[in-house]
Design an enzyme around this catalytic site. Sequence first.
Site, short mmCIF file in Angstrom:
data_model
loop_
_atom_site.label_atom_id
_atom_site.label_comp_id
_atom_site.label_asym_id
_atom_site.label_seq_id
_atom_site.Cartn_x
_atom_site.Cartn_y
_atom_site.Cartn_z
N CYS A 29 0.83 -1.20 0.00
CA CYS A 29 0.00 0.00 0.00
C CYS A 29 0.86 1.25 0.00
CB CYS A 29 -0.88 0.04 1.25
SG CYS A 29 -1.83 -1.47 1.47
N GLY A 56 -0.88 0.58 -4.98
CA GLY A 56 -2.13 -0.11 -4.69
C GLY A 56 -3.26 0.55 -5.44
N ASN A 131 1.04 0.64 5.80
CA ASN A 131 1.64 -0.11 4.70
C ASN A 131 2.52 -1.20 5.31
OD1 ASN A 131 4.39 0.58 2.44
ND2 ASN A 131 2.88 -1.03 2.32
N GLY A 132 2.32 -2.43 4.85
CA GLY A 132 3.12 -3.55 5.36
C GLY A 132 2.22 -4.63 5.90
N TYR A 273 11.65 -3.28 -7.49
CA TYR A 273 10.40 -3.24 -8.24
C TYR A 273 9.38 -2.20 -7.78
CZ TYR A 273 5.76 -4.42 -9.83
OH TYR A 273 4.50 -4.33 -10.35
P1 AMP Z 1 5.37 -12.82 -13.46
O1 AMP Z 1 4.68 -12.47 -14.72
O2 AMP Z 1 4.47 -13.52 -12.49
O3 AMP Z 1 6.67 -13.55 -13.64
O4 AMP Z 1 5.71 -11.46 -12.72
C1 AMP Z 1 6.79 -10.72 -13.14
C2 AMP Z 1 6.35 -9.35 -13.49
O5 AMP Z 1 5.58 -8.77 -12.43
C3 AMP Z 1 7.55 -8.48 -13.71
O6 AMP Z 1 7.36 -7.81 -14.94
C4 AMP Z 1 7.58 -7.53 -12.54
O7 AMP Z 1 7.80 -6.22 -13.00
C5 AMP Z 1 6.22 -7.63 -11.89
N1 AMP Z 1 6.31 -7.87 -10.44
C6 AMP Z 1 7.28 -8.46 -9.76
N2 AMP Z 1 6.97 -8.55 -8.46
C7 AMP Z 1 5.78 -7.98 -8.30
C8 AMP Z 1 4.91 -7.78 -7.19
N3 AMP Z 1 5.22 -8.21 -5.98
N4 AMP Z 1 3.74 -7.15 -7.40
C9 AMP Z 1 3.41 -6.75 -8.61
N5 AMP Z 1 4.17 -6.94 -9.71
C10 AMP Z 1 5.34 -7.56 -9.56
#
Ligand code: AMP
Length: 501
Positions: A29, A56, A131-132, A273
Amino acid sequence: MRQVSSFLRREQRALAERPPLPRALNEECGVFGIIGHDGPAAPIVALGLHALQHRGQEAAGIITHSEDGFHADRQLGLVADHFHAEEVLAKLPGRAGIGHTRYSTAGDGNLRNVQPLFAEVDRGGIAVAHNGNLTNNTLLRRELISKGSIFHTSSDSELFVQLTALSRGITLADKVIDAARTVEGAFALTVLTANHLIGVRDPVGIRPLVLGRLGDAYVLSSESCAFDLIGAEFVRDVEPGEVVICGADGSLTSRRLTAEGQRPRPCIFELIYFARPNSFVDGESVYDLRKRLGRTLAEEAPVEADCISPIPDSGVPAAIGFAQASGVPYEMALIRSHYSGRTFIQPDQKVREKGVARKHSANPGVVKGKRVVLVDDSLVRGTTSTKIIQMMREAGAKEVHLRIACPPIIYPDFYGIDTPSQKELMAASHSVEEMRREIGADSLAFLSLDGLYRALGKGPRDGDAPAFTDHCFTGDYPTALRDQEAPSSERHAQLSLLREA
Ligand code: AMP
């Protein structure tokens, strides 16, 4: 070192049969707050939340305080969908306010869980934005319920309100500090009382929180990018374990949750990220760091190619770094639609897959007949890369290589990032070669853990006292995980869920 604690070993054995952990608690968040503004606080809070929208997108809320009390508005949806209208903001008078933008998974998108939470406690009203994720939530909640506390939400954040109410502290700030000392896990809080805006960061500093000034007003935000949007000046990070108490009279007091000395370990994933590239997190420019991750990756895993392309948007800085270090041209092999939201933040796999297709399109002019290197910040379930590599091939790419600017994510997160189930993490059950085959790349490489620390300028990872929490890669968790370590009967016992129509 809390290396791969016993519950994780248990979890690895029982991956297939295990019921999923309650998704209700998984959220990342954004929090914001302002006090002492020389005009209405609500429009500033709305703008601040808009700048934190990437943290979020499911719901947002604002609580302000004026002479006639507290005023709240909480809605499902994006900040700008609701908090843009003058008549909405006019119902939130006062020169102090806090706000929250929320991500949670399906089933939990319940209005009563939308923050800030509010309660009337001894010594006045208190609004809380968190947040957390807390790691002793279930155990504490059970204990308080058994003693007669009445909970209204299924959110772990309500513990702050409940514990504040029970505290015997003299001032509201004392009570909030008492509450924060009782919980474990990740928390960056903005708290509003009639006279104060309070910012709290957990002792490890897992989630970020920054302090700024807008004229005479104090502002708190999850990330500094919100300060740029409202024209505030960045003052400093709230320190891990610090409580800043900003008064409506312009005062600022700093207190501590714990004795000095606990080594901070902010979450590495904020830098990799979550945070916006134009934010500074714990003194580090997110954009510069991501570029350095890309550079280091190019040194560790070079590849003969015709172009380097990001998987936009989150892979862009790392791809720039990779291209600069390798001398291969940077191109846009993929074009991103800005109207489809983050793919990851979708309730189930089928929806997520559709999301990937809506979000990215191949750019045949760049790709046809070329050896393309795609760079992304991370690989979680493998959904994004599998689809995109297929798109590249359909658009005529000769070779498609994938480079990931962080190490393989093997362990779940319990501090607010939505990677709760290990079985969903591709790297938890596949070797790099197996992943390469499954996602259909010609080659696949991840940044090494050492490379990550080198890029961070921290030298090699110090096993006993790493500078960050990197549990997603190492299983070395920075706090106790009491809920997860509890016997499974207690861990999985469902709390009743009220579904509102
Ligand atoms: P995936 O498609 O499941 O392998 O997720 C990887 C993609 O999701 C990458 O392009 C990242 O930029 C993004 N990503 C990685 N970790 C998160 C996260 N915790 N929440 C949202 N997006 C994420």
